[in-house]
Design a protein around this motif. Structure first.
Motif, PDB file in Angstrom:
ATOM      1  N   VAL A   1      -2.561-125.925 107.192  1.00 25.63           N
ATOM      2  CA  VAL A   1      -3.671-125.049 106.825  1.00 25.63           C
ATOM      3  C   VAL A   1      -4.968-125.545 107.461  1.00 25.63           C
ATOM      4  N   LYS A   2      -5.157-126.875 107.452  1.00 29.49           N
ATOM      5  CA  LYS A   2      -6.373-127.431 108.046  1.00 29.49           C
ATOM      6  C   LYS A   2      -6.428-127.168 109.545  1.00 29.49           C
ATOM      7  N   ALA A   3      -5.244-127.046 110.177  1.00 26.04           N
ATOM      8  CA  ALA A   3      -5.215-126.784 111.620  1.00 26.04           C
ATOM      9  C   ALA A   3      -5.236-125.293 111.916  1.00 26.04           C
ATOM     10  N   HIS A   4      -5.611-124.471 110.931  1.00 29.00           N
ATOM     11  CA  HIS A   4      -5.666-123.016 111.078  1.00 29.00           C
ATOM     12  C   HIS A   4      -4.322-122.412 111.408  1.00 29.00           C
ATOM     13  N   LEU A   5      -3.251-123.020 110.887  1.00 22.84           N
ATOM     14  CA  LEU A   5      -1.928-122.438 111.080  1.00 22.84           C
ATOM     15  C   LEU A   5      -1.401-121.977 109.719  1.00 22.84           C
ATOM     16  N   THR A   6      -2.262-121.246 108.980  1.00 24.89           N
ATOM     17  CA  THR A   6      -1.886-120.867 107.618  1.00 24.89           C
ATOM     18  C   THR A   6      -0.586-120.079 107.597  1.00 24.89           C
ATOM     19  N   TRP A   7      -0.390-119.202 108.613  1.00 23.55           N
ATOM     20  CA  TRP A   7       0.829-118.395 108.629  1.00 23.55           C
ATOM     21  C   TRP A   7       2.068-119.276 108.670  1.00 23.55           C
ATOM     22  N   LEU A   8       1.955-120.419 109.405  1.00 28.60           N
ATOM     23  CA  LEU A   8       3.094-121.333 109.510  1.00 28.60           C
ATOM     24  C   LEU A   8       3.376-121.960 108.148  1.00 28.60           C
ATOM     25  N   ALA A   9       2.302-122.326 107.427  1.00 26.06           N
ATOM     26  CA  ALA A   9       2.491-122.931 106.110  1.00 26.06           C
ATOM     27  C   ALA A   9       3.116-121.922 105.155  1.00 26.06           C
ATOM     28  N   ILE A  10       2.684-120.642 105.262  1.00 26.47           N
ATOM     29  CA  ILE A  10       3.239-119.622 104.370  1.00 26.47           C
ATOM     30  C   ILE A  10       4.727-119.434 104.649  1.00 26.47           C
ATOM     31  N   LEU A  11       5.083-119.396 105.957  1.00 29.79           N
ATOM     32  CA  LEU A  11       6.501-119.278 106.295  1.00 29.79           C
ATOM     33  C   LEU A  11       7.283-120.476 105.774  1.00 29.79           C
ATOM     34  N   GLY A  12       6.641-121.659 105.829  1.00 29.99           N
ATOM     35  CA  GLY A  12       7.305-122.854 105.313  1.00 29.99           C
ATOM     36  C   GLY A  12       7.589-122.728 103.832  1.00 29.99           C
ATOM     37  N   VAL A  13       6.597-122.228 103.063  1.00 29.26           N
ATOM     38  CA  VAL A  13       6.795-122.065 101.622  1.00 29.26           C
ATOM     39  C   VAL A  13       7.908-121.063 101.354  1.00 29.26           C
ATOM     40  N   LEU A  14       7.915-119.957 102.134  1.00 26.28           N
ATOM     41  CA  LEU A  14       8.968-118.945 101.978  1.00 26.28           C
ATOM     42  C   LEU A  14      10.342-119.562 102.203  1.00 26.28           C
ATOM     43  N   SER A  15      10.434-120.326 103.298  1.00 30.29           N
ATOM     44  CA  SER A  15      11.730-120.912 103.630  1.00 30.29           C
ATOM     45  C   SER A  15      12.166-121.884 102.546  1.00 30.29           C
ATOM     46  N   SER A  16      11.211-122.642 101.965  1.00 25.87           N
ATOM     47  CA  SER A  16      11.675-123.579 100.946  1.00 25.87           C
ATOM     48  C   SER A  16      12.042-122.838  99.669  1.00 25.87           C
ATOM     49  N   ALA A  17      11.465-121.637  99.469  1.00 28.53           N
ATOM     50  CA  ALA A  17      11.914-120.835  98.325  1.00 28.53           C
ATOM     51  C   ALA A  17      13.350-120.384  98.528  1.00 28.53           C
ATOM     52  N   ILE A  18      13.678-119.996  99.799  1.00 25.85           N
ATOM     53  CA  ILE A  18      15.070-119.609 100.065  1.00 25.85           C
ATOM     54  C   ILE A  18      15.990-120.792  99.838  1.00 25.85           C
ATOM     55  N   SER A  19      15.549-121.975 100.331  1.00 27.15           N
ATOM     56  CA  SER A  19      16.453-123.118 100.268  1.00 27.15           C
ATOM     57  C   SER A  19      16.654-123.567  98.828  1.00 27.15           C
ATOM     58  N   ALA A  20      15.682-123.283  97.942  1.00 26.85           N
ATOM     59  CA  ALA A  20      15.867-123.661  96.536  1.00 26.85           C
ATOM     60  C   ALA A  20      17.129-123.041  95.985  1.00 26.85           C
ATOM     61  N   TYR A  21      17.519-121.856  96.510  1.00 28.56           N
ATOM     62  CA  TYR A  21      18.700-121.180  95.998  1.00 28.56           C
ATOM     63  C   TYR A  21      19.937-122.053  96.104  1.00 28.56           C
ATOM     64  N   PHE A  22      20.181-122.609  97.331  1.00 26.61           N
ATOM     65  CA  PHE A  22      21.457-123.333  97.440  1.00 26.61           C
ATOM     66  C   PHE A  22      21.383-124.740  96.873  1.00 26.61           C
ATOM     67  N   TYR A  23      20.174-125.305  96.759  1.00 22.14           N
ATOM     68  CA  TYR A  23      20.103-126.607  96.088  1.00 22.14           C
ATOM     69  C   TYR A  23      20.347-126.437  94.589  1.00 22.14           C
ATOM     70  N   LEU A  24      19.699-125.420  94.018  1.00 24.00           N
ATOM     71  CA  LEU A  24      19.812-125.252  92.565  1.00 24.00           C
ATOM     72  C   LEU A  24      21.185-124.728  92.180  1.00 24.00           C
ATOM     73  N   ARG A  25      21.878-124.073  93.139  1.00 21.13           N
ATOM     74  CA  ARG A  25      23.233-123.626  92.847  1.00 21.13           C
ATOM     75  C   ARG A  25      24.111-124.806  92.449  1.00 21.13           C
ATOM     76  N   ILE A  26      23.898-125.962  93.125  1.00 20.30           N
ATOM     77  CA  ILE A  26      24.674-127.157  92.783  1.00 20.30           C
ATOM     78  C   ILE A  26      24.403-127.550  91.338  1.00 20.30           C
ATOM     79  N   VAL A  27      23.105-127.534  90.955  1.00 19.17           N
ATOM     80  CA  VAL A  27      22.739-127.938  89.595  1.00 19.17           C
ATOM     81  C   VAL A  27      23.388-126.997  88.586  1.00 19.17           C
ATOM     82  N   VAL A  28      23.338-125.688  88.891  1.00 21.82           N
ATOM     83  CA  VAL A  28      23.934-124.706  87.987  1.00 21.82           C
ATOM     84  C   VAL A  28      25.433-124.970  87.846  1.00 21.82           C
TER      85      VAL A  28
END
Lengths: 101, 475
Positions: free
Chosen positions: B400-427
């Motif tokens: 964000v500090k490097a004015h690449l906010t879109w990249l950070a947003i995509l990163g957050v999105l991707s980690s939301a997707i990845s939460a699915y298969f990590y939490l599937r193990i816990v479930v």
């Protein structure tokens, strides 16, 4: 008459591309490995060219390191290819495919 | 060779590992009890080297005729590698017994691969980067195929070897072009003249080839094909080392060589390439991991997506990003070691228990292991109180500090997707029960290693500031 540096660079770039194309298209593990060696050698040619053109010896020194490492890699790589040949009796990388999803 | 005693002292972590390799060879040759001695000897030298580098982290210097840097973040990397390797040794003891494939060379080659990683982290010259990379990679090719009677280990090692040396070809050619345009292989020179050098097309091509070669080593998107196969085929403990030490070493080499990327506008030239590979590897890794049934392959795809998050830091190109990358690498190393450690502990003799469904009902059968695995999965998914969250947080803030906010947003999105298969193990572990019998051989050594890495993950998550301050001090 000296040969201009561009000629050497174009030759080595061409060698590098031949090596990359060989890795991507050939299916025999040994030929793929030979193409990789061609890539390393094209880098060596570039290093020697620059070294003689710039008149400093760092590039030539580097070539010795690259050759040594390539020899070590060849030893390990051929050992791996022999190990797989013993188990499977083939070195064709299309047939070596039990791992995939 | 050494200018003075201080220089030798600063190099001690490398010297300890180097001498350790020689002594290990002697132990393997002359001792009948080498199977008992070697693992513990390796653990001791790794811990000694790691503690030395942590204790003298402030002794910043450049040694051996401007070839190697010591102290500062180099020592932080040394500590990450050596502690990681010590954990791998502890995990290996009973894993190797389980498979009945003991080779003394295993520990010796493990040590030499760590020596290679350390050379990469401390390099001040392209020579040293190349040598360290090759010492590490050649050792890895051997380690992947250690179980030489088994076909899938052979296959993993062949794939790793062919693609790894293909990448080496790119790196060497890149170095040759960099040398040709910079007239030297000294990294300091390249860093200080970066802006001028980037006017030369030869230099840009060289750096791009160098980055492409390293994209193979860090397992980023277009060059990731080998990762799942190699992780699945090679012994689990070795895969743990590939995914942590190997990746951390490749990133340390990129940080060392292209420090100039983080130093101002000239580095922005490479931002598009880095941003593209980071986005592609994040999403490819997280989406394909959902489709995986094998735990090791799932971790492999997750490792591809973590390479993507780390590449966001490279694209951001400021000093916060360096701190973020190092923090993330430390957190990621211990998370992944614990995850692979638990997999290797639960793995049955003939590679059973590797499918995700065999973890069903683990919460009632093995409450402690299930709790540890749940912590690791939360941390990998980036859920707050654990280290994984802060790693991602620092990197996204830097973006964000490097004015690449879109990249950070995509990163957050991707980690939301990845939460699915990590939490599937816990479930699966806590909310499903399973009738199948679940057999595995318990191992105290492996438990110690797993608990130690989970503790580190929690500590890094609870006190992130302490570690971050340490890193930031040296940038």
């Amino acid at each position: 008459m000296t040969i201009p540096i561009e000629y050497y660079l174009i030759l080595s770039a061409f060698m590098f591309i031949v090596g990359v194309a060989g890795v991507l298209t050939r299916r025999n593990a040994i030929i793929v490995f030979m193409s990789i060696e061609l890539m390393l050698n094209s880098a060596n040619l570039t290093l020697v060219t620059f070294s003689s053109y710039l008149g400093n010896s760092i590039g030539q020194l580097f070539v010795f390191f690259v050759m040594t490492v390539a020899a070590a890699e060849a030893a390990v790589g051929l050992a791996i290819i022999i190990a797989i040949f013993r188990n499977k009796l083939t070195v064709n990388i299309d047939e070596i495919n039990i791992l995939k999803w | 060779m050494f200018n003075n005693a201080q220089e030798f002292f600063n190099l001690l972590p490398l010297v300890i590992i180097g001498a350790g390799i020689v002594f290990s060879l002697l132990i393997e040759m002359y001792s009948k009890k080498s199977e008992l001695l070697l693992p513990w000897f390796s653990v001791i030298i790794f811990l000694a080297a790691g503690l030395h580098s942590l204790y003298y982290v402030g002794d910043v210097s450049i040694v051996l005729q401007n070839m190697l840097a010591t102290g500062g973040n180099v020592n932080v990397f040394y500590a990450i590698f050596t502690f990681g390797a010590a954990i791998v040794c502890l995990l290996s003891i009973d894993y190797i017994k389980k498979y009945g494939t003991y080779f003394g060379e295993y520990y010796i080659i493990l040590q030499s691969s760590v020596l290679g990683m350390m050379l990469m982290a401390g390099a001040k010259d392209l020579f040293v980067i190349f040598l360290g990379l090759e010492i590490m990679s050649v050792s890895f090719y051997i380690l992947a195929g250690m179980n030489r009677k088994k076909l899938n280990a052979n296959e993993a090692s062949l794939k790793y070897f062919l693609l790894g040396s293909f990448a080496t070809g790119f790196i060497v050619y890149g170095i040759a072009l960099i040398y040709g345009s910079a007239h030297t292989t000294s990294i300091d020179f390249i860093t200080s003249n970066f802006a001028e050098l980037t006017k030369n097309i030869l230099f840009i091509t060289g750096v791009l080839l160098f980055l492409i070669g390293f994209s193979f080593k860090i397992a980023a998107f277009p060059f990731h094909m080998w990762v799942p196969d190699v992780y699945e085929g090679s012994p689990t403990t070795v895969a743990a080392l590939f995914s942590t030490g190997g990746k951390a070493a490749a990133f340390s080499a990129i940080l060392a060589t292209l420090f100039a990327l983080f130093n101002g506008p000239a580095g922005n030239l490479f931002t598009p390439y880095l941003a593209v590979i980071s986005v592609l590897s994040m999403f490819y890794g997280s989406i394909v991991a959902i489709a995986q049934d094998n735990f090791k392959r799932m971790l492999a795809y997750s490792s591809i997506s973590h390479a993507g998050y780390l590449a966001i830091g490279l694209a951001a190109g400021n000093h916060d990003a360096i701190a973020g990358i190092i923090f993330y690498l430390a957190a990621y190393t211990f998370m992944n070691l614990a995850a692979f450690g638990i997999v290797s502990l639960l793995e049955g003799k003939d590679e059973t228990n590797l499918s995700i469904n065999s973890y069903a009902g683990l919460g009632t059968r093995k409450p402690l292991l299930a709790a540890l695995l749940a912590i690791i999965m939360f941390s990998l998914a980036g859920i707050p109180p654990f280290a994984g969250f802060f790693g991602k947080y620092y990197i996204f803030i830097a973006a964000v500090k490097a004015h690449l906010t879109w990249l950070a947003i995509l990163g957050v999105l991707s980690s939301a997707i990845s939460a699915y298969f990590y939490l599937r193990i816990v479930v699966l572990m806590y909310f499903k029960s399973s009738e199948d019998e679940f057999v595995f051989e318990p191992s105290n050594n492996a438990m110690v290693a797993i608990i130690f890495s989970v503790l580190l993950v929690i500590l890094l998550g609870v006190f992130p500031g302490t570690f971050l301050d340490l890193i930031t001090r040296f940038i």
